[in-house]
Design a protein around this motif. Structure first.
Motif, mmCIF file in Angstrom:
data_model
loop_
_atom_site.group_PDB
_atom_site.id
_atom_site.type_symbol
_atom_site.label_atom_id
_atom_site.label_comp_id
_atom_site.label_asym_id
_atom_site.label_seq_id
_atom_site.Cartn_x
_atom_site.Cartn_y
_atom_site.Cartn_z
ATOM 1 N N GLN A 208 0.826 -1.204 0.000
ATOM 2 C CA GLN A 208 0.000 0.000 0.000
ATOM 3 C C GLN A 208 0.864 1.259 0.000
ATOM 4 O OE1 GLN A 208 -3.301 0.861 -0.020
ATOM 5 N NE2 GLN A 208 -3.870 -1.251 -0.487
ATOM 6 N N LEU A 209 1.878 1.257 0.838
ATOM 7 C CA LEU A 209 2.751 2.425 0.961
ATOM 8 C C LEU A 209 3.449 2.720 -0.361
ATOM 9 C CD1 LEU A 209 3.868 4.547 2.906
ATOM 10 C CD2 LEU A 209 5.586 2.887 3.645
ATOM 11 N N ILE A 210 3.948 1.670 -1.013
ATOM 12 C CA ILE A 210 4.617 1.848 -2.311
ATOM 13 C C ILE A 210 3.639 2.427 -3.332
ATOM 14 C CG2 ILE A 210 5.686 0.612 -4.252
ATOM 15 C CD1 ILE A 210 6.764 -1.380 -2.025
ATOM 16 N N SER A 211 2.419 1.900 -3.359
ATOM 17 C CA SER A 211 1.403 2.404 -4.302
ATOM 18 C C SER A 211 1.105 3.873 -4.058
ATOM 19 C CB SER A 211 0.109 1.595 -4.165
ATOM 20 O OG SER A 211 0.300 0.257 -4.546
ATOM 21 N N GLN A 212 0.981 4.256 -2.791
ATOM 22 C CA GLN A 212 0.663 5.647 -2.455
ATOM 23 C C GLN A 212 1.814 6.578 -2.832
ATOM 24 O OE1 GLN A 212 -2.386 6.092 -1.526
ATOM 25 N NE2 GLN A 212 -2.880 4.020 -0.920
ATOM 26 N N LEU A 213 3.045 6.141 -2.575
ATOM 27 C CA LEU A 213 4.210 6.998 -2.817
ATOM 28 C C LEU A 213 4.563 7.095 -4.297
ATOM 29 C CD1 LEU A 213 6.443 5.787 0.152
ATOM 30 C CD2 LEU A 213 5.375 8.029 -0.053
ATOM 31 N N ASP A 214 4.323 6.016 -5.043
ATOM 32 C CA ASP A 214 4.719 5.980 -6.458
ATOM 33 C C ASP A 214 3.585 6.347 -7.408
ATOM 34 O OD1 ASP A 214 7.076 5.118 -5.427
ATOM 35 O OD2 ASP A 214 7.031 3.125 -6.319
ATOM 36 N N ASP A 215 2.411 6.674 -6.839
ATOM 37 C CA ASP A 215 1.247 7.033 -7.658
ATOM 38 C C ASP A 215 0.809 5.900 -8.578
ATOM 39 O OD1 ASP A 215 1.187 9.614 -6.566
ATOM 40 O OD2 ASP A 215 2.634 10.346 -8.030
ATOM 41 N N THR A 216 1.114 4.654 -8.211
ATOM 42 C CA THR A 216 0.696 3.518 -9.026
ATOM 43 C C THR A 216 -0.494 2.857 -8.341
ATOM 44 O OG1 THR A 216 2.312 2.148 -7.862
ATOM 45 C CG2 THR A 216 2.988 3.063 -9.975
ATOM 46 N N GLY A 217 -1.682 3.147 -8.826
ATOM 47 C CA GLY A 217 -2.870 2.564 -8.222
ATOM 48 C C GLY A 217 -3.161 3.134 -6.852
ATOM 49 N N ARG A 218 -2.846 4.406 -6.654
ATOM 50 C CA ARG A 218 -3.086 5.032 -5.348
ATOM 51 C C ARG A 218 -4.575 5.037 -5.023
ATOM 52 N NH1 ARG A 218 -1.360 11.234 -4.302
ATOM 53 N NH2 ARG A 218 0.711 10.336 -4.332
ATOM 54 N N ASP A 219 -4.876 4.688 -3.783
ATOM 55 C CA ASP A 219 -6.256 4.714 -3.289
ATOM 56 C C ASP A 219 -6.388 5.941 -2.388
ATOM 57 O OD1 ASP A 219 -8.669 4.364 -1.927
ATOM 58 O OD2 ASP A 219 -8.503 2.178 -1.940
ATOM 59 N N GLN B 254 13.049 8.087 -0.963
ATOM 60 C CA GLN B 254 13.804 7.221 -0.058
ATOM 61 C C GLN B 254 12.871 6.259 0.675
ATOM 62 O OE1 GLN B 254 15.764 9.224 3.168
ATOM 63 N NE2 GLN B 254 17.024 7.465 3.701
ATOM 64 N N CYS B 255 11.733 6.758 1.090
ATOM 65 C CA CYS B 255 10.742 5.938 1.783
ATOM 66 C C CYS B 255 10.269 4.798 0.879
ATOM 67 C CB CYS B 255 9.562 6.812 2.207
ATOM 68 S SG CYS B 255 8.338 5.966 3.212
ATOM 69 N N SER B 256 10.012 5.107 -0.385
ATOM 70 C CA SER B 256 9.571 4.105 -1.350
ATOM 71 C C SER B 256 10.648 3.050 -1.567
ATOM 72 C CB SER B 256 9.219 4.777 -2.680
ATOM 73 O OG SER B 256 8.895 3.818 -3.656
ATOM 74 N N MET B 257 11.913 3.487 -1.669
ATOM 75 C CA MET B 257 13.017 2.548 -1.881
ATOM 76 C C MET B 257 13.170 1.602 -0.683
ATOM 77 S SD MET B 257 15.906 5.003 -3.646
ATOM 78 C CE MET B 257 17.198 3.789 -3.372
ATOM 79 N N LEU B 258 13.078 2.158 0.517
ATOM 80 C CA LEU B 258 13.185 1.328 1.718
ATOM 81 C C LEU B 258 12.033 0.328 1.794
ATOM 82 C CD1 LEU B 258 14.273 4.037 4.328
ATOM 83 C CD2 LEU B 258 15.624 2.034 3.663
ATOM 84 N N ALA B 259 10.818 0.788 1.457
ATOM 85 C CA ALA B 259 9.658 -0.097 1.475
ATOM 86 C C ALA B 259 9.821 -1.226 0.460
ATOM 87 C CB ALA B 259 8.381 0.701 1.188
ATOM 88 N N ARG B 260 10.339 -0.902 -0.720
ATOM 89 C CA ARG B 260 10.563 -1.932 -1.746
ATOM 90 C C ARG B 260 11.603 -2.951 -1.272
ATOM 91 N NH1 ARG B 260 8.390 -1.068 -6.667
ATOM 92 N NH2 ARG B 260 7.520 0.985 -7.073
ATOM 93 N N GLY B 261 12.652 -2.458 -0.618
ATOM 94 C CA GLY B 261 13.684 -3.351 -0.107
ATOM 95 C C GLY B 261 13.141 -4.300 0.945
#
Length: 207
Positions: free
Chosen positions: A64-75, A190-197
């Motif tokens: 969810q966090l990645i989607s929100q931060l990357d604007d990919t399928g943000r809810d 940075q937040c998105s990268m950490l979440a992906r990792g």
């Protein structure tokens, strides 16, 4: 931004996503719901990851966090709830008596867990009543929109409120470890990268 703060954010976004799933469909990711519910009772966990059992406990939240931060399928409904919960946590922090009531209520619910089990209707109802009698009295109120038919079902509403209580638990944790709302804007990438990792790591660990 640190991995610990990202985990707390994932906990927050997971719980709000669960509330939205329930409001729309009357059901949610049961594994994620169990992890979020458990976090409410882990008041004195030795670490941030310990609040959720392990990183896998917030797998849905990381997605969810990645989607929100990357604007990919943000809810946007989930985003609005998460931001409102952050503001609600700040209101709560200024109400010492409500904090005491919350803690006492969680301890009482813990006794029911030992008797009925964490996912029992009795425990979920107790947590929902605790949310209604404490956090629902503060502003801003978290507005949950969804399928009116689902939101008229008492069991669904109870699970929504229990999920929101878990969201506030993560917001408290986020604040305790130095998280601030502006960091989501400044350290977005940075937040998105950490979440992906973190998500990749838990996926590899689970094959």
């Amino acid at each position: 931004m640190t991995e610990e703060r990202v985990l707390a954010l994932a906990g927050l976004f997971q719980a709000t996503a669960l509330a939205q799933q329930l409001a729309n469909d009357g059901r949610c990711d049961e594994n994620a719901f169990e992890s979020s519910l458990s976090s409410v009772f882990r008041i004195d966990a030795p670490s941030v990851v310990g609040v959720y059992g392990n990183v896998g406990g917030v797998r849905l939240g990381l997605r969810q966090l990645i989607s929100q931060l990357d604007d990919t399928g943000r809810d946007m409904a989930v985003t609005r709830m998460a931001v409102t919960v952050m503001r609600l946590e700040r209101s709560l922090s200024r109400q010492g008596h409500l904090l005491d009531d919350l803690q006492k209520g969680i301890v009482a619910a813990q006794r029911q867990v030992e008797h009925f089990g964490q996912d029992s209707p009795q425990v979920i109802k107790r947590l929902a009543e605790l949310y209604a009698s404490t956090l629902s009295t503060l502003k801003p109120r978290v507005m949950v929109t969804g399928n009116p038919q689902q939101l008229q079902q008492p069991r669904v509403v109870e699970k929504v409120r229990a999920s929101l209580l878990a969201a506030v638990r993560s917001a408290v944790l986020w604040r305790q470890i130095g998280g601030r709302q502006w960091q989501l804007l400044v350290y977005r990438r940075q937040c998105s990268m950490l979440a992906r990792g973190l998500l990749t790591g838990v996926t590899l660990d689970n094959g």
